[in-house]
Design an enzyme around this catalytic site. Structure first.
Site, PDB file in Angstrom:
ATOM      1  N   ASP A  41       0.845  -1.195   0.000  1.00 32.75           N
ATOM      2  CA  ASP A  41       0.000   0.000   0.000  1.00 32.75           C
ATOM      3  C   ASP A  41       0.884   1.250   0.000  1.00 32.75           C
ATOM      4  O   ASP A  41       1.607   1.500   0.973  1.00 32.75           O
ATOM      5  CB  ASP A  41      -0.885  -0.026   1.250  1.00 32.75           C
ATOM      6  CG  ASP A  41      -2.063   0.912   1.153  1.00 32.75           C
ATOM      7  OD1 ASP A  41      -2.009   1.846   0.337  1.00 32.75           O
ATOM      8  OD2 ASP A  41      -3.038   0.720   1.891  1.00 32.75           O
ATOM      9  N   ASP A  42       0.837   2.026  -1.069  1.00 36.00           N
ATOM     10  CA  ASP A  42       1.597   3.280  -1.203  1.00 36.00           C
ATOM     11  C   ASP A  42       3.106   3.052  -1.314  1.00 36.00           C
ATOM     12  O   ASP A  42       3.896   3.931  -0.950  1.00 36.00           O
ATOM     13  CB  ASP A  42       1.331   4.225  -0.027  1.00 36.00           C
ATOM     14  CG  ASP A  42      -0.057   4.861  -0.064  1.00 36.00           C
ATOM     15  OD1 ASP A  42      -0.856   4.487  -0.949  1.00 36.00           O
ATOM     16  OD2 ASP A  42      -0.344   5.706   0.790  1.00 36.00           O
ATOM     17  N   CYS A  79      -5.817   3.478  -4.052  1.00 33.78           N
ATOM     18  CA  CYS A  79      -5.806   2.105  -3.534  1.00 33.78           C
ATOM     19  C   CYS A  79      -7.014   1.259  -3.943  1.00 33.78           C
ATOM     20  O   CYS A  79      -6.852   0.213  -4.569  1.00 33.78           O
ATOM     21  CB  CYS A  79      -5.668   2.118  -2.022  1.00 33.78           C
ATOM     22  SG  CYS A  79      -6.911   3.099  -1.162  1.00 33.78           S
ATOM     23  N   ARG A  83      -7.321  -2.176  -6.352  1.00 29.95           N
ATOM     24  CA  ARG A  83      -7.780  -3.456  -5.797  1.00 29.95           C
ATOM     25  C   ARG A  83      -8.921  -4.028  -6.635  1.00 29.95           C
ATOM     26  O   ARG A  83      -9.012  -5.236  -6.856  1.00 29.95           O
ATOM     27  CB  ARG A  83      -8.210  -3.261  -4.339  1.00 29.95           C
ATOM     28  CG  ARG A  83      -7.037  -2.963  -3.435  1.00 29.95           C
ATOM     29  CD  ARG A  83      -7.409  -2.258  -2.123  1.00 29.95           C
ATOM     30  NE  ARG A  83      -6.234  -1.526  -1.673  1.00 29.95           N
ATOM     31  CZ  ARG A  83      -5.274  -2.055  -0.916  1.00 29.95           C
ATOM     32  NH1 ARG A  83      -5.388  -3.301  -0.485  1.00 29.95           N
ATOM     33  NH2 ARG A  83      -4.225  -1.344  -0.576  1.00 29.95           N
ATOM     34  N   LYS A 137      -5.815  -5.603   4.252  1.00 30.18           N
ATOM     35  CA  LYS A 137      -6.686  -4.456   3.972  1.00 30.18           C
ATOM     36  C   LYS A 137      -7.709  -4.814   2.901  1.00 30.18           C
ATOM     37  O   LYS A 137      -7.350  -5.309   1.846  1.00 30.18           O
ATOM     38  CB  LYS A 137      -5.820  -3.271   3.523  1.00 30.18           C
ATOM     39  CG  LYS A 137      -6.603  -2.072   3.006  1.00 30.18           C
ATOM     40  CD  LYS A 137      -5.667  -0.934   2.633  1.00 30.18           C
ATOM     41  CE  LYS A 137      -6.386   0.167   1.881  1.00 30.18           C
ATOM     42  NZ  LYS A 137      -5.503   1.313   1.567  1.00 30.18           N
ATOM     43  N   HIS A 139     -11.055  -2.530   1.981  1.00 32.08           N
ATOM     44  CA  HIS A 139     -11.345  -1.220   1.406  1.00 32.08           C
ATOM     45  C   HIS A 139     -12.033  -1.299   0.053  1.00 32.08           C
ATOM     46  O   HIS A 139     -11.727  -0.538  -0.871  1.00 32.08           O
ATOM     47  CB  HIS A 139     -10.062  -0.386   1.294  1.00 32.08           C
ATOM     48  CG  HIS A 139     -10.343   1.101   1.368  1.00 32.08           C
ATOM     49  ND1 HIS A 139      -9.493   2.065   0.852  1.00 32.08           N
ATOM     50  CD2 HIS A 139     -11.393   1.778   1.902  1.00 32.08           C
ATOM     51  CE1 HIS A 139      -9.994   3.269   1.067  1.00 32.08           C
ATOM     52  NE2 HIS A 139     -11.152   3.123   1.701  1.00 32.08           N
ATOM     53  N   HIS A 230       1.522   2.284   3.938  1.00 32.61           N
ATOM     54  CA  HIS A 230       0.625   3.432   4.055  1.00 32.61           C
ATOM     55  C   HIS A 230       0.792   4.050   5.447  1.00 32.61           C
ATOM     56  O   HIS A 230       1.047   3.350   6.413  1.00 32.61           O
ATOM     57  CB  HIS A 230      -0.820   2.945   3.864  1.00 32.61           C
ATOM     58  CG  HIS A 230      -1.844   4.026   3.689  1.00 32.61           C
ATOM     59  ND1 HIS A 230      -2.174   4.915   4.698  1.00 32.61           N
ATOM     60  CD2 HIS A 230      -2.645   4.349   2.641  1.00 32.61           C
ATOM     61  CE1 HIS A 230      -3.126   5.722   4.271  1.00 32.61           C
ATOM     62  NE2 HIS A 230      -3.418   5.410   3.017  1.00 32.61           N
ATOM     63  N   ASP A 336      -0.240  -0.818  -4.845  1.00 32.15           N
ATOM     64  CA  ASP A 336      -1.541  -0.353  -5.345  1.00 32.15           C
ATOM     65  C   ASP A 336      -1.467   0.999  -6.047  1.00 32.15           C
ATOM     66  O   ASP A 336      -2.347   1.353  -6.831  1.00 32.15           O
ATOM     67  CB  ASP A 336      -2.583  -0.323  -4.225  1.00 32.15           C
ATOM     68  CG  ASP A 336      -2.229   0.606  -3.080  1.00 32.15           C
ATOM     69  OD1 ASP A 336      -1.132   1.197  -3.089  1.00 32.15           O
ATOM     70  OD2 ASP A 336      -3.054   0.734  -2.142  1.00 32.15           O
ATOM     71  N   ASN A 337      -0.436   1.793  -5.763  1.00 32.70           N
ATOM     72  CA  ASN A 337      -0.218   3.080  -6.435  1.00 32.70           C
ATOM     73  C   ASN A 337       1.170   3.556  -6.062  1.00 32.70           C
ATOM     74  O   ASN A 337       1.896   2.876  -5.337  1.00 32.70           O
ATOM     75  CB  ASN A 337      -1.278   4.123  -6.046  1.00 32.70           C
ATOM     76  CG  ASN A 337      -1.582   4.193  -4.566  1.00 32.70           C
ATOM     77  OD1 ASN A 337      -2.682   3.849  -4.121  1.00 32.70           O
ATOM     78  ND2 ASN A 337      -0.609   4.623  -3.775  1.00 32.70           N
ATOM     79  N   LYS A 400       1.160   9.429  -5.965  1.00 31.83           N
ATOM     80  CA  LYS A 400      -0.186   8.891  -5.732  1.00 31.83           C
ATOM     81  C   LYS A 400      -1.247   9.954  -6.026  1.00 31.83           C
ATOM     82  O   LYS A 400      -1.067  11.118  -5.706  1.00 31.83           O
ATOM     83  CB  LYS A 400      -0.293   8.436  -4.267  1.00 31.83           C
ATOM     84  CG  LYS A 400      -1.670   7.965  -3.835  1.00 31.83           C
ATOM     85  CD  LYS A 400      -1.653   7.597  -2.356  1.00 31.83           C
ATOM     86  CE  LYS A 400      -3.035   7.206  -1.842  1.00 31.83           C
ATOM     87  NZ  LYS A 400      -3.005   6.872  -0.399  1.00 31.83           N
TER      88      LYS A 400
END
Length: 590
Positions: A41-42, A79, A83, A137, A139, A230, A336-337, A400
């Site tokens: 994540d990130d 994110c 996904r 996660k 989300h 993240h 994810d990004n 991002k």
């Protein structure tokens, strides 16, 4: 449709003149491999050692050495949309996740939840002989649905997972996370050394053990979605301390060092230049030594979190290897990004301010100085500055939320023994997150079903990248890919990229009256044009030299946006230091 029990069995008046039948459950093909998705994540493009970083990531480096690294792999800039692409094999608007599940806006592309016509890989696999396991996660569901009364149709177990353990929302305290298990909320374990990353890896290993103890042959799909790295950058103090000296050189020198390392590794061509600093990023030398030290410690917490995550990923890899599962597993690792701009100019002890606007840099720095030794602890939502995010995305532009390379270019590692012609090799074909589930389907022998749970399915948008495993020089099979996020737009076509950065403008009158709305003028956005096949990181804008090509690509963007439910356009999240804006927005003139 399989025959019912009564159709297979012979039914007489008594057991003596009847014959029972026990229908066999659907089984995967013999020897079908497992599939493991690991989603960071990130994580910035250059934040893994094997992608140029000075951060210790031996597990990712091992997977890359035994598999492949992809340098032209793309995701969405945020994110939840990524996904959606990863799990469904469809573009994110088509799946209903145009932005985040926190923003449902009543349009097909912005439902804030996955359409039932875009089944996840878990839903596809469940019906084709796989056990499906998820941790970390989620989300992908509006938070107001996570109640004891449901509705439950968008919880992980109803979207294809036999078991799930993790957090439902976009971020959580790593020391004290909000947790769900299966279809209910649960409490964190009573452990003085608790950390969410280690917990989800424990659960992943336990789920696989439970599965294998129940069936010695049935393959599994395991989805490991780390919340790390993240913000909040929560990690034990020794991990933070380790990286303070490493990053004292600052973000400018870090970018230069990483680019040199990427060139040595063959990830980018020799002579690849660094773009100019992103807007808002000042030279490292502009800051006095005390402020440099404060910002360095925030970056050290991030770097420590990346190493800490890799360490626990190593436990998962070791467990799969010990069980004899690793070499029969398609193992996929990505982010994810790109690295996040959400820390403001100097970083912050409370990144939640991103959603309301940061204080002045001097005030933020004063708070960081006051609590320097508490960075990484549970009472803070600490995050690094935009300068470190820029370095994390080396050698790409922006970050991002943006559709320039720093937002949408992700490191990708794929390990699939037996088919990779050159372990440790590099692949440069253009691919996107929507291509990974088609890849998994092809490798496992599964198919994308026409119906799932009685709902007619939309076709997959992605294309398998398996053709690249054995041939580094295979021509890219993708021809076009649109991007859109919060008004940021881009289109990749046959090695060219058109991209427009969009800044939402606020109406001062509405802000003062408490009725803030985004006033957007998409026609005033400036489109840039890059030939990515020769200008890998978007340095040379050819818009003025190729106006006809650019105009055709912009028109094609509108067509792709309409085809994929990306319209109407809107800008919901403000700029780097701006507030979140909600409302409905028209497409506007073209």
């Amino acid at each position: 449709m399989p025959p019912s029990d009564s159709e297979q069995a012979r039914i007489g008046r008594t057991f003596a003149d009847s014959a029972p039948a026990f229908p066999e459950p659907r089984r995967a093909r013999p020897g079908a491999p497992n599939v493991v998705y690991v989603l960071y994540d990130d994580l910035g493009f250059s934040d893994l050692g094997c992608f140029g970083s000075e951060i210790a990531t031996p597990t990712a480096d091992r997977l890359a050495a035994e598999g492949l690294r992809y340098t032209n792999f793309h995701v969405t800039p945020l994110c939840s949309p990524t996904r959606a692409c990863l799990l469904t094999g469809r573009n994110h608007h088509r799946a209903g996740m145009g932005l985040l599940p926190n923003f449902a806006m009543g349009y097909p592309g912005y439902r804030g939840e996955l359409h039932h016509s875009t089944a996840t890989l878990g839903e596809m696999a469940q019906s084709q002989g796989y056990t499906t396991l998820g941790v970390g996660k989620w989300h992908l569901t509006p938070m107001n649905q996570f109640t004891g009364a449901g509705p439950f149709d968008q919880w992980p177990l109803q979207r294809g997972f036999d078991r799930f353990y993790g957090t439902p929302d976009g971020m959580t305290n790593q020391w004290r996370p909000d947790l769900i298990e299966d279809n209910h909320w649960t409490e964190m374990p009573d452990d003085a050394d608790y950390h969410f990353t280690s917990d989800i890896v424990d659960r992943a290993i336990g789920y696989v053990h439970d599965h294998r103890n129940g069936d010695a042959e049935k393959p599994f799909f395991l989805y490991v979605a780390f919340c790390a790295p993240h913000f909040p950058h929560h990690v034990p103090k020794e991990y933070v301390d380790k990286y303070v000296l490493v990053f004292e050189k600052g973000w400018d020198a870090t970018r230069e060092d990483r680019l040199a390392r990427q060139q040595e590794l063959g990830l980018v061509d020799a002579g690849t230049p660094l773009p100019a600093r992103n807007a808002g990023v000042r030279p490292w030398s502009d800051y006095d030594p005390a402020d440099q030290a404060a910002m360095t410690r925030l970056q050290a917490a991030y770097a420590g979190m990346v190493e800490h995550t890799d360490e626990h990923l190593g436990r998962l890899v070791a467990a799969l290897e010990e069980m004899g599962e690793l070499d029969n597993t398609l193992f996929v690792l990505l982010s994810d990004n790109g690295a996040s701009q959400e820390g403001g100019e100097v970083g912050s002890m409370n990144a939640v301010k991103f959603f309301t606007g940061y204080d002045a840099p001097e005030q933020e720095l004063a708070e960081i100085h006051e609590h320097l030794d508490e960075i990484g602890t549970e009472q803070w939502v600490n995050t690094y500055s935009i300068g470190w995010a820029m370095a994390g995305n080396t050698p790409l532009k922006l970050w991002k939320q943006d559709t320039h390379g720093g937002g949408v270019r992700s490191p990708l590692i794929v390990r699939w023994p037996g088919e990779v012609a050159d372990p440790g090799g590099i692949r440069t074909q253009f691919h996107h997150a929507i291509d990974l589930t088609p890849t998994a389907l092809e490798v496992t022998g599964m198919v994308a079903p026409g119906q799932v749970k009685g709902v007619e399915q939309q076709p997959l948008d992605g294309e398998s990248l398996r053709y690249t495993f054995g041939d580094a020089g295979a021509p890219t099979r993708r021809t076009v890919q649109y991007f859109e996020m919060n008004g940021q737009r881009a289109l990749w076509q046959d090695g060219w990229k058109a991209v427009a950065h969009h800044e939402p403008m606020l109406s001062p009158v509405l802000v003062l009256t408490g009725q803030a709305e985004a006033v957007t003028d998409f026609d005033s956005d400036v489109w840039e044009l890059y030939h990515l096949d020769s200008d890998w990181n978007e340095v040379h804008d050819l818009a003025a030299e190729e106006p006809e090509r650019l105009a055709a690509m912009v028109e094609l963007w509108w067509q792709e946006a309409e085809r994929n439910d990306a319209l109407p356009l809107g800008a919901i999240i403000g700029g780097m230091n701006g507030p979140i804006i909600t409302g409905r927005y028209d497409q506007g003139p073209r």
